[in-house]
Design a protein around this motif. Structure first.
Motif, PDB file in Angstrom:
ATOM      1  N   THR A  33      -8.680   3.049 -14.060  1.00 48.21           N
ATOM      2  CA  THR A  33      -7.953   3.876 -15.015  1.00 48.21           C
ATOM      3  C   THR A  33      -8.087   5.340 -14.609  1.00 48.21           C
ATOM      4  O   THR A  33      -9.184   5.816 -14.336  1.00 48.21           O
ATOM      5  CB  THR A  33      -8.516   3.687 -16.440  1.00 48.21           C
ATOM      6  OG1 THR A  33      -8.474   2.301 -16.773  1.00 48.21           O
ATOM      7  CG2 THR A  33      -7.719   4.481 -17.457  1.00 48.21           C
ATOM      8  N   GLN A  34      -6.954   6.028 -14.563  1.00 47.86           N
ATOM      9  CA  GLN A  34      -6.924   7.440 -14.186  1.00 47.86           C
ATOM     10  C   GLN A  34      -6.302   8.247 -15.322  1.00 47.86           C
ATOM     11  O   GLN A  34      -5.497   7.734 -16.084  1.00 47.86           O
ATOM     12  CB  GLN A  34      -6.093   7.633 -12.917  1.00 47.86           C
ATOM     13  CG  GLN A  34      -6.607   6.891 -11.719  1.00 47.86           C
ATOM     14  CD  GLN A  34      -7.882   7.501 -11.152  1.00 47.86           C
ATOM     15  OE1 GLN A  34      -8.323   8.569 -11.563  1.00 47.86           O
ATOM     16  NE2 GLN A  34      -8.480   6.814 -10.203  1.00 47.86           N
ATOM     17  N   SER A  35      -6.674   9.521 -15.406  1.00 45.69           N
ATOM     18  CA  SER A  35      -6.129  10.414 -16.417  1.00 45.69           C
ATOM     19  C   SER A  35      -6.026  11.815 -15.843  1.00 45.69           C
ATOM     20  O   SER A  35      -6.873  12.225 -15.044  1.00 45.69           O
ATOM     21  CB  SER A  35      -7.035  10.419 -17.650  1.00 45.69           C
ATOM     22  OG  SER A  35      -6.638  11.424 -18.547  1.00 45.69           O
ATOM     23  N   ASP A  36      -5.012  12.551 -16.250  1.00 42.34           N
ATOM     24  CA  ASP A  36      -4.878  13.915 -15.772  1.00 42.34           C
ATOM     25  C   ASP A  36      -5.382  14.942 -16.769  1.00 42.34           C
ATOM     26  O   ASP A  36      -5.214  16.121 -16.592  1.00 42.34           O
ATOM     27  CB  ASP A  36      -3.432  14.229 -15.385  1.00 42.34           C
ATOM     28  CG  ASP A  36      -2.473  14.167 -16.554  1.00 42.34           C
ATOM     29  OD1 ASP A  36      -2.905  13.873 -17.680  1.00 42.34           O
ATOM     30  OD2 ASP A  36      -1.273  14.396 -16.337  1.00 42.34           O
ATOM     31  N   SER A  37      -6.039  14.485 -17.830  1.00 44.42           N
ATOM     32  CA  SER A  37      -6.528  15.430 -18.827  1.00 44.42           C
ATOM     33  C   SER A  37      -8.019  15.657 -18.652  1.00 44.42           C
ATOM     34  O   SER A  37      -8.769  14.741 -18.318  1.00 44.42           O
ATOM     35  CB  SER A  37      -6.250  14.913 -20.234  1.00 44.42           C
ATOM     36  OG  SER A  37      -6.997  13.754 -20.475  1.00 44.42           O
ATOM     37  N   PRO A  38      -8.470  16.872 -18.893  1.00 48.73           N
ATOM     38  CA  PRO A  38      -9.909  17.132 -18.848  1.00 48.73           C
ATOM     39  C   PRO A  38     -10.566  16.545 -20.086  1.00 48.73           C
ATOM     40  O   PRO A  38      -9.879  16.237 -21.062  1.00 48.73           O
ATOM     41  CB  PRO A  38      -9.989  18.650 -18.862  1.00 48.73           C
ATOM     42  CG  PRO A  38      -8.747  19.094 -19.557  1.00 48.73           C
ATOM     43  CD  PRO A  38      -7.700  18.049 -19.212  1.00 48.73           C
ATOM     44  N   PRO A  39     -11.882  16.369 -20.049  1.00 48.53           N
ATOM     45  CA  PRO A  39     -12.558  15.881 -21.255  1.00 48.53           C
ATOM     46  C   PRO A  39     -12.272  16.815 -22.427  1.00 48.53           C
ATOM     47  O   PRO A  39     -12.017  18.002 -22.233  1.00 48.53           O
ATOM     48  CB  PRO A  39     -14.043  15.918 -20.881  1.00 48.53           C
ATOM     49  CG  PRO A  39     -14.079  16.019 -19.395  1.00 48.53           C
ATOM     50  CD  PRO A  39     -12.782  16.637 -18.965  1.00 48.53           C
ATOM     51  N   ALA A  40     -12.304  16.280 -23.616  1.00 45.50           N
ATOM     52  CA  ALA A  40     -12.045  17.081 -24.814  1.00 45.50           C
ATOM     53  C   ALA A  40     -13.000  18.264 -24.859  1.00 45.50           C
ATOM     54  O   ALA A  40     -14.173  18.156 -24.500  1.00 45.50           O
ATOM     55  CB  ALA A  40     -12.220  16.225 -26.065  1.00 45.50           C
ATOM     56  N   GLU A  41     -12.477  19.400 -25.268  1.00 45.84           N
ATOM     57  CA  GLU A  41     -13.325  20.591 -25.338  1.00 45.84           C
ATOM     58  C   GLU A  41     -14.389  20.410 -26.397  1.00 45.84           C
ATOM     59  O   GLU A  41     -14.139  19.884 -27.469  1.00 45.84           O
ATOM     60  CB  GLU A  41     -12.474  21.809 -25.679  1.00 45.84           C
ATOM     61  CG  GLU A  41     -11.601  22.258 -24.542  1.00 45.84           C
ATOM     62  CD  GLU A  41     -10.920  23.576 -24.877  1.00 45.84           C
ATOM     63  OE1 GLU A  41     -11.468  24.353 -25.681  1.00 45.84           O
ATOM     64  OE2 GLU A  41      -9.848  23.808 -24.323  1.00 45.84           O
ATOM     65  N   ARG A  42     -15.551  20.868 -26.053  1.00 46.24           N
ATOM     66  CA  ARG A  42     -16.661  20.826 -27.005  1.00 46.24           C
ATOM     67  C   ARG A  42     -16.880  22.232 -27.524  1.00 46.24           C
ATOM     68  O   ARG A  42     -16.680  23.202 -26.798  1.00 46.24           O
ATOM     69  CB  ARG A  42     -17.926  20.339 -26.304  1.00 46.24           C
ATOM     70  CG  ARG A  42     -17.790  18.940 -25.824  1.00 46.24           C
ATOM     71  CD  ARG A  42     -19.094  18.474 -25.238  1.00 46.24           C
ATOM     72  NE  ARG A  42     -18.854  17.180 -24.615  1.00 46.24           N
ATOM     73  CZ  ARG A  42     -19.413  16.780 -23.502  1.00 46.24           C
ATOM     74  NH1 ARG A  42     -20.268  17.541 -22.886  1.00 46.24           N
ATOM     75  NH2 ARG A  42     -19.135  15.604 -23.007  1.00 46.24           N
ATOM     76  N   PRO A  43     -17.352  22.350 -28.744  1.00 48.83           N
ATOM     77  CA  PRO A  43     -17.624  23.694 -29.248  1.00 48.83           C
ATOM     78  C   PRO A  43     -18.722  24.344 -28.404  1.00 48.83           C
ATOM     79  O   PRO A  43     -19.632  23.675 -27.927  1.00 48.83           O
ATOM     80  CB  PRO A  43     -18.100  23.469 -30.686  1.00 48.83           C
ATOM     81  CG  PRO A  43     -18.118  22.009 -30.911  1.00 48.83           C
ATOM     82  CD  PRO A  43     -17.618  21.320 -29.691  1.00 48.83           C
TER      83      PRO A  43
ATOM     84  N   GLY B 100       0.802  -1.225   0.000  1.00 47.66           N
ATOM     85  CA  GLY B 100       0.000   0.000   0.000  1.00 47.66           C
ATOM     86  C   GLY B 100       0.832   1.270   0.000  1.00 47.66           C
ATOM     87  O   GLY B 100       0.276   2.364  -0.034  1.00 47.66           O
ATOM     88  N   SER B 101       2.158   1.149   0.014  1.00 46.15           N
ATOM     89  CA  SER B 101       2.993   2.353  -0.017  1.00 46.15           C
ATOM     90  C   SER B 101       3.024   2.990  -1.407  1.00 46.15           C
ATOM     91  O   SER B 101       3.339   4.171  -1.534  1.00 46.15           O
ATOM     92  CB  SER B 101       4.405   2.063   0.478  1.00 46.15           C
ATOM     93  OG  SER B 101       5.070   1.157  -0.367  1.00 46.15           O
ATOM     94  N   GLU B 102       2.692   2.222  -2.431  1.00 44.33           N
ATOM     95  CA  GLU B 102       2.492   2.732  -3.799  1.00 44.33           C
ATOM     96  C   GLU B 102       1.102   2.313  -4.226  1.00 44.33           C
ATOM     97  O   GLU B 102       0.619   1.239  -3.834  1.00 44.33           O
ATOM     98  CB  GLU B 102       3.513   2.145  -4.783  1.00 44.33           C
ATOM     99  CG  GLU B 102       4.923   2.597  -4.567  1.00 44.33           C
ATOM    100  CD  GLU B 102       5.174   4.030  -4.985  1.00 44.33           C
ATOM    101  OE1 GLU B 102       4.307   4.630  -5.676  1.00 44.33           O
ATOM    102  OE2 GLU B 102       6.227   4.559  -4.622  1.00 44.33           O
ATOM    103  N   THR B 103       0.453   3.145  -5.018  1.00 45.46           N
ATOM    104  CA  THR B 103      -0.913   2.804  -5.454  1.00 45.46           C
ATOM    105  C   THR B 103      -1.101   2.881  -6.961  1.00 45.46           C
ATOM    106  O   THR B 103      -2.138   2.460  -7.462  1.00 45.46           O
ATOM    107  CB  THR B 103      -1.944   3.744  -4.797  1.00 45.46           C
ATOM    108  OG1 THR B 103      -1.631   5.098  -5.151  1.00 45.46           O
ATOM    109  CG2 THR B 103      -1.949   3.584  -3.290  1.00 45.46           C
ATOM    110  N   THR B 104      -0.128   3.434  -7.673  1.00 43.58           N
ATOM    111  CA  THR B 104      -0.300   3.616  -9.111  1.00 43.58           C
ATOM    112  C   THR B 104       0.788   2.904  -9.904  1.00 43.58           C
ATOM    113  O   THR B 104       1.878   2.646  -9.392  1.00 43.58           O
ATOM    114  CB  THR B 104      -0.280   5.115  -9.481  1.00 43.58           C
ATOM    115  OG1 THR B 104       0.972   5.667  -9.111  1.00 43.58           O
ATOM    116  CG2 THR B 104      -1.415   5.852  -8.800  1.00 43.58           C
ATOM    117  N   LEU B 105       0.459   2.617 -11.156  1.00 43.59           N
ATOM    118  CA  LEU B 105       1.422   2.013 -12.068  1.00 43.59           C
ATOM    119  C   LEU B 105       1.020   2.337 -13.491  1.00 43.59           C
ATOM    120  O   LEU B 105      -0.101   2.807 -13.739  1.00 43.59           O
ATOM    121  CB  LEU B 105       1.519   0.502 -11.858  1.00 43.59           C
ATOM    122  CG  LEU B 105       0.288  -0.353 -12.115  1.00 43.59           C
ATOM    123  CD1 LEU B 105       0.710  -1.791 -12.358  1.00 43.59           C
ATOM    124  CD2 LEU B 105      -0.648  -0.311 -10.923  1.00 43.59           C
TER     125      LEU B 105
END
Length: 104
Positions: free
Chosen positions: A83-93, A56-61
């Motif tokens: 699944t994790q992501s650091d990006s926001p959803p794609a911009e919509r018009p 539990g000392s690391e949680t991501t890979l």
């Protein structure tokens, strides 16, 4: 052959988060898989990172090792990882504002 070109989609980093160290440990016991064996499957030279995940000392890979681990243990990826992501959803018009009907 026609190639359709789309504008590039910018995405940020994608990684996996271990749902539960105990869940992974249970799957390893169920299939009688050692830390060294599973670390080798994941593509790691040492089992130390896997040991840190299990403690539990690391949680991501990264995604590749996570996919390899789940496949080797014969479980869905979502059983062990989120699944994790650091990006926001794609911009919509921006929708165009409608002009008010002035009785025409």
């Amino acid at each position: 052959m026609t190639v359709v070109s789309h504008s590039p989609l910018t995405i940020g980093g994608i990684w996996m988060e271990l749902r539960s160290p105990s869940r992974l440990a249970d799957r390893m016991r169920e299939y009688n898989v050692s830390q060294r064996e599973l670390a080798k499957v994941a593509g790691w030279k040492s089992h130390s990172y896997l040991s840190r995940l299990l403690s539990g000392s690391e949680t991501t890979l990264n995604t590749d090792p996570a996919l390899k681990i789940a496949f080797y243990l014969g479980v869905p990826v979502s059983d062990l990882f989120i699944t994790q992501s650091d990006s926001p959803p794609a911009e919509r018009p921006t929708p165009r504002r409608r002009r008010p009907n002035r009785g025409r």
